[in-house]
Write a protein that holds these residues in place. Structure first.
Motif, short mmCIF file in Angstrom:
data_model
loop_
_atom_site.label_atom_id
_atom_site.label_comp_id
_atom_site.label_asym_id
_atom_site.label_seq_id
_atom_site.Cartn_x
_atom_site.Cartn_y
_atom_site.Cartn_z
N PRO A 183 0.84 -1.21 0.00
CA PRO A 183 0.00 0.00 0.00
C PRO A 183 0.87 1.25 0.00
CG PRO A 183 0.14 -0.88 2.21
CD PRO A 183 0.88 -1.86 1.33
N SER A 184 1.67 1.42 -1.04
CA SER A 184 2.69 2.47 -1.04
C SER A 184 2.10 3.87 -0.90
CB SER A 184 3.52 2.38 -2.32
OG SER A 184 4.34 1.23 -2.30
N GLU A 185 1.12 4.19 -1.72
CA GLU A 185 0.58 5.55 -1.69
C GLU A 185 -0.21 5.80 -0.41
OE1 GLU A 185 -1.99 8.54 -4.60
OE2 GLU A 185 -1.12 6.69 -5.39
N ALA A 186 -1.13 4.89 -0.08
CA ALA A 186 -1.95 5.08 1.12
C ALA A 186 -1.09 5.01 2.38
CB ALA A 186 -3.04 4.02 1.17
N GLY A 187 -0.10 4.11 2.40
CA GLY A 187 0.74 3.97 3.58
C GLY A 187 1.61 5.18 3.82
N ALA A 188 2.21 5.71 2.76
CA ALA A 188 3.07 6.89 2.91
C ALA A 188 2.25 8.10 3.35
CB ALA A 188 3.80 7.18 1.60
N ARG A 189 1.08 8.23 2.79
CA ARG A 189 0.21 9.34 3.21
C ARG A 189 -0.14 9.21 4.69
NH1 ARG A 189 -4.73 12.08 -0.10
NH2 ARG A 189 -5.41 13.52 1.54
N ALA A 190 -0.46 7.99 5.12
CA ALA A 190 -0.79 7.76 6.53
C ALA A 190 0.40 8.07 7.44
CB ALA A 190 -1.26 6.32 6.72
N ALA A 191 1.61 7.80 6.95
CA ALA A 191 2.81 8.07 7.75
C ALA A 191 2.96 9.57 8.01
CB ALA A 191 4.05 7.53 7.03
N ILE A 192 2.82 10.37 6.96
CA ILE A 192 2.95 11.83 7.13
C ILE A 192 1.82 12.35 8.02
CG2 ILE A 192 3.01 14.04 5.94
CD1 ILE A 192 5.46 12.20 5.46
N GLU A 193 0.61 11.83 7.82
CA GLU A 193 -0.51 12.26 8.66
C GLU A 193 -0.27 11.91 10.13
OE1 GLU A 193 -4.06 11.85 5.29
OE2 GLU A 193 -3.71 10.23 6.73
N TYR A 194 0.31 10.73 10.37
CA TYR A 194 0.60 10.33 11.74
C TYR A 194 1.63 11.27 12.37
CZ TYR A 194 2.70 7.90 15.66
OH TYR A 194 3.21 7.61 16.90
N LEU A 195 2.72 11.53 11.68
CA LEU A 195 3.75 12.42 12.22
C LEU A 195 3.19 13.82 12.47
CD1 LEU A 195 6.78 11.29 10.02
CD2 LEU A 195 6.48 10.89 12.47
N TRP A 196 2.35 14.29 11.55
CA TRP A 196 1.73 15.61 11.72
C TRP A 196 0.83 15.61 12.95
CZ3 TRP A 196 2.76 19.75 8.50
CH2 TRP A 196 1.99 20.89 8.67
N SER A 197 0.14 14.50 13.18
CA SER A 197 -0.78 14.43 14.34
C SER A 197 -0.04 14.47 15.66
CB SER A 197 -1.63 13.16 14.26
OG SER A 197 -0.86 12.00 14.60
N THR A 198 1.25 14.12 15.65
CA THR A 198 2.05 14.17 16.87
C THR A 198 2.70 15.52 17.07
OG1 THR A 198 4.07 13.35 15.79
CG2 THR A 198 2.54 11.70 16.65
N GLY A 199 2.39 16.47 16.20
CA GLY A 199 2.90 17.83 16.35
C GLY A 199 4.13 18.14 15.51
N LYS A 200 4.57 17.21 14.67
CA LYS A 200 5.74 17.47 13.82
C LYS A 200 5.34 18.36 12.65
CE LYS A 200 7.88 14.66 16.55
NZ LYS A 200 8.70 15.22 17.65
#
Length: 348
Positions: free
Chosen positions: A167-184
């Protein structure tokens, strides 16, 4: 029904020569071999795997005298954790279905891939699972004489070959969203190559790297971050080169509060490289990977990652291939994307 004799007549050779070419024997000139393959394509002839190659070479084992078929696995490398774990799972899944696995390493080299199809797969295997190919789908079909084939993580436009994708596209998007949600808010990418908004390569390319970059780009867009402002650290997808890339880009790295690595193996090298330049993970900077390999859970710090369902990738690849081996009808091509989840661990 088209036979080898029909193909031979079309190519101007004997049925024995047709057999030699389609089974990958090398005692035929390249010109003749090409003529035979073109004739087979023209007549839509497919080698009968029930009477040739692998099925005549099945090995009787001591396990209740079961007969095993053989599948080929051509994977890009075996000295990295993700592909070696995937190869092991494919072998296990195949054995449960009554097949042994012949594993070959392509090193992402077109000549190696052609050789594997012609000299190994065609001679010994009922079907082939093929990873990260440099060859076109049409060439794979022709070289393998339309033998059952499943592609791993290859999403190029084509109509005939089954494929299982991470799930390259969906997974990478989720990764950035996760980091953003932690305040990065200053998230860099390691293992990507920057492309401008005017460059059509990203939208046109369907390889794994470009699909992951596309997912990152879409995530940044939703947060109002200009793609040109995203720190991009170029590095091959291995630990040693990723470690060197951190040292070579130390100033850029220090401007980031998080790094998303395109693979877990890349992340391992990044964490070592960060230590070498005096940055602590996760206190000074967060690090996140992509793959979900087993090693990530036991390293220090344990790796937060996009955890792909690797057993699913292996099982679906084997199941799709055996369906093709058992049923040679022209059923619709399958395209399956594996599941994933965010594995929340210490590094981010």
């Amino acid at each position: 029904m088209v036979t080898m004799k029909d193909v031979g007549r079309e190519a101007g050779v004997s049925a024995m020569t047709v057999s030699n070419v389609l089974r990958g024997n090398t005692n035929v000139t390249p010109e003749t071999a090409q003529r035979v393959r073109e004739a087979a394509d023209k007549l839509h002839y497919r080698l009968n795997t029930t009477s040739l190659s692998a099925r005549s070479l099945r090995v009787s084992t001591s396990r209740g005298s079961r007969n095993f078929g053989t599948i080929g696995l051509a994977i890009f490398e075996l000295d990295r954790p993700y592909p070696s774990q995937l190869a092991s799972l494919i072998s296990q899944a195949a054995e449960k279905r009554g097949y042994q696995t012949v594993v070959q390493e392509t090193r992402i080299n077109a000549d190696n891939e052609r050789s594997i199809i012609e000299r190994v797969s065609n001679q010994f295997c009922d079907g082939l699972i093929f990873s990260s190919s440099r060859l076109s789908a049409a060439e794979i079909e022709q070289l393998s004489n339309h033998r059952p084939t499943v592609l791993l993580d290859d999403d190029r436009p084509q109509q005939d070959i089954d494929t299982i994708l991470t799930p390259s596209e969906a997974g990478a998007r989720a990764a950035i969203e996760y980091l953003w949600s932690t305040g990065k808010r200053h998230i860099g990418i390691v293992g990507g190559v920057y492309e401008s908004a005017d460059n059509n390569e990203m939208s046109d390319s369907n390889d794994t790297r470009h699909r992951r970059l596309r997912g990152c780009r879409n995530a940044f867009a939703q947060f109002g971050v200009d793609w040109a402002d995203v720190p991009m650290i170029d590095a091959p997808w291995n630990d040693a080169d990723a470690c060197k890339a951190i040292a070579a880009n130390a100033d850029l790295v220090r401007s980031c509060d998080a790094l998303f690595c395109m693979t877990d193996t890349t992340a391992f090298g990044v964490i070592r490289g960060l230590k070498d330049i005096g940055l602590s993970v996760p206190d000074d900077i967060a690090v996140m990977g992509f793959d979900g390999i087993e090693m990530g859970a036991i390293m220090t710090p344990s790796l937060t990652t996009v955890a792909v369902d690797i057993p699913m990738v292996a099982q679906k690849a084997v199941d799709m291939l055996i369906e093709r081996i058992d049923d040679e009808s022209d059923r619709k091509r399958q395209r399956i994307v594996a599941n994933f989840h965010i594995a929340h661990r210490e590094s981010a």
